[in-house]
Design a protein around this motif. Structure first.
Motif, short mmCIF file in Angstrom:
data_model
loop_
_atom_site.label_atom_id
_atom_site.label_comp_id
_atom_site.label_asym_id
_atom_site.label_seq_id
_atom_site.Cartn_x
_atom_site.Cartn_y
_atom_site.Cartn_z
N CYS A 44 54.91 41.09 38.53
CA CYS A 44 54.28 40.54 37.32
C CYS A 44 55.30 39.69 36.58
CB CYS A 44 53.78 41.67 36.42
SG CYS A 44 53.00 41.08 34.89
N PRO A 45 54.94 38.44 36.25
CA PRO A 45 55.91 37.59 35.54
C PRO A 45 56.16 38.04 34.11
CG PRO A 45 53.80 36.50 35.73
CD PRO A 45 53.69 37.75 36.53
N ASP A 46 55.28 38.91 33.56
CA ASP A 46 55.45 39.34 32.16
C ASP A 46 56.32 40.60 32.06
OD1 ASP A 46 53.85 37.24 31.36
OD2 ASP A 46 52.00 38.42 31.50
N CYS A 47 55.94 41.64 32.86
CA CYS A 47 56.67 42.91 32.75
C CYS A 47 57.51 43.23 33.97
CB CYS A 47 55.70 44.06 32.48
SG CYS A 47 54.50 44.31 33.81
N GLY A 48 57.32 42.52 35.08
CA GLY A 48 58.11 42.75 36.27
C GLY A 48 57.60 43.87 37.16
N ALA A 49 56.42 44.46 36.84
CA ALA A 49 55.88 45.54 37.67
C ALA A 49 55.26 44.96 38.95
CB ALA A 49 54.84 46.32 36.88
N GLU A 50 55.19 45.79 39.99
CA GLU A 50 54.60 45.35 41.26
C GLU A 50 53.08 45.30 41.11
OE1 GLU A 50 54.61 46.45 46.03
OE2 GLU A 50 55.73 47.70 44.58
N MET A 51 52.51 44.18 41.49
CA MET A 51 51.07 43.97 41.33
C MET A 51 50.32 44.58 42.51
SD MET A 51 51.17 40.04 39.90
CE MET A 51 49.53 40.12 39.20
N GLU A 52 49.08 45.05 42.26
CA GLU A 52 48.25 45.69 43.27
C GLU A 52 47.27 44.69 43.88
OE1 GLU A 52 46.33 48.90 41.37
OE2 GLU A 52 48.15 50.13 41.16
N HIS A 53 46.84 45.02 45.10
CA HIS A 53 45.88 44.15 45.80
C HIS A 53 44.51 44.26 45.15
CE1 HIS A 53 43.95 42.02 49.10
NE2 HIS A 53 43.06 43.01 49.19
N MET A 54 43.92 43.13 44.83
CA MET A 54 42.63 43.10 44.14
C MET A 54 41.50 42.67 45.07
SD MET A 54 41.77 40.95 40.68
CE MET A 54 40.16 41.01 39.93
N GLY A 55 41.79 41.89 46.08
CA GLY A 55 40.77 41.42 47.01
C GLY A 55 40.98 39.96 47.38
N TYR A 56 40.09 39.44 48.23
CA TYR A 56 40.16 38.05 48.68
C TYR A 56 38.96 37.28 48.15
CZ TYR A 56 43.79 39.50 51.99
OH TYR A 56 44.94 39.99 52.56
N THR A 57 39.15 36.01 47.87
CA THR A 57 38.09 35.13 47.38
C THR A 57 37.87 34.01 48.39
OG1 THR A 57 38.75 35.60 45.10
CG2 THR A 57 37.32 33.69 45.46
N PHE A 58 36.60 33.74 48.71
CA PHE A 58 36.27 32.66 49.65
C PHE A 58 36.51 31.31 48.97
CE2 PHE A 58 33.11 29.58 51.19
CZ PHE A 58 33.50 29.50 52.51
N ILE A 59 37.31 30.47 49.62
CA ILE A 59 37.66 29.17 49.04
C ILE A 59 36.94 28.04 49.76
CG2 ILE A 59 39.55 27.58 48.52
CD1 ILE A 59 39.52 30.14 46.86
#
Length: 262
Positions: free
Chosen positions: A148-163
């Motif tokens: 995370c650019p704000d707090c530095g915590a490791e971000m979790e997987h949220m899913g994939y989006t069709f582009i």
């Protein structure tokens, strides 16, 4: 005496010589006259033949003109029947005109219900490419950007989006496939001088003593039957792929497999 003899005989010899020359000239003139008459007669016969030929051609032309006129009239009649307005319809329209006018005057005050026109739905891509296999390309976030650019915590997987979606094609590729047959031997029987060997079963060749495979022959037959690609053009195509396949060999494969397997 000699002089006297010459004086008496010379005039007669002179007249005899002149008469002979005149006869020769007359004979030559008569021959020329006969030849001229024969030539005139031959020319007259040719003129008569030409006159007969001209008369025959004129009669043929007149017959053809009559035939063309009849066919043109028949064609016009067919055009009127197929593409023209029939007399019954035209009469019916003429007789129905006043009735239609009266009906329109009477029905001018009748309200018409509102309606909406339904348009045909456009085909979607899922419907157009429903028979094609789907391969998904997962675009993952790089490891250094998973914090995370704000707090530095490791971000979790949220899913994939069709582009977006694209179509890819895999070009044809020729590979040399070698069938290696496994052989087994019994070690105990071998020690007893009784060799026992077992071999694996291998697939039967499409054509004996030929490198042709079902895939390759199917490609040759598809290009020839469905794409109408001649064998000499297939020869160039296979050569670009690294396979020296003569047109005679391709034709032999086509005929043999068509007779044996189709």
């Amino acid at each position: 005496m000699t002089k006297l003899f010459l004086r008496l005989v010379a005039p007669s010899l002179f007249f005899l010589y002149n008469g002979t020359q005149k006869k020769g000239r007359r004979k030559a003139q008569m021959q020329e006259l006969d030849q001229t008459q024969e030539l005139i007669q031959m020319l007259k016969e040719r003129l008569n033949e030409k006159d007969e030929t001209i008369a025959t051609l004129q009669a043929t032309i007149e017959t053809l003109q009559i035939t063309i006129a009849n066919l043109t009239e028949t064609l016009d009649e067919f055009k009127r029947k197929f593409f023209g307005i029939s007399s019954e319809k035209s009469k019916k329209k003429q007789t129905d005109e006043p009735v239609c006018e009266e009906a329109s005057e009477q029905e001018s005050g009748i309200p018409v219900k509102e309606h909406t026109r339904t348009r045909k739905k456009k085909a979607k891509r899922d419907d157009l490419y429903a028979l094609l296999p789907i391969e998904e390309v997962l675009c993952d976030v790089p490891q250094e950007e998973r914090l995370c650019p704000d707090c530095g915590a490791e971000m979790e997987h949220m899913g994939y989006t069709f582009i977006r979606e694209e179509l890819r094609i895999t070009p044809a590729k020729v590979v040399r496939v070698r069938y290696m047959q496994e052989k087994l031997i019994c070690p105990i029987c071998r020690e007893e001088d009784d060799t026992t060997i077992t071999q694996a079963k291998t697939p039967t060749a499409l054509m004996p003593h030929s490198p042709a495979s079902p895939d390759m022959v199917a490609m040759v037959m598809y290009q020839k039957s469905f794409l109408h690609l001649p064998f000499y053009r297939q020869e160039k195509d296979w050569k670009e792929k690294g396979v020296p396949l003569p047109r005679e060999t391709a034709a032999n494969w086509y005929n043999t497999c068509a007779l044996e397997y189709l």
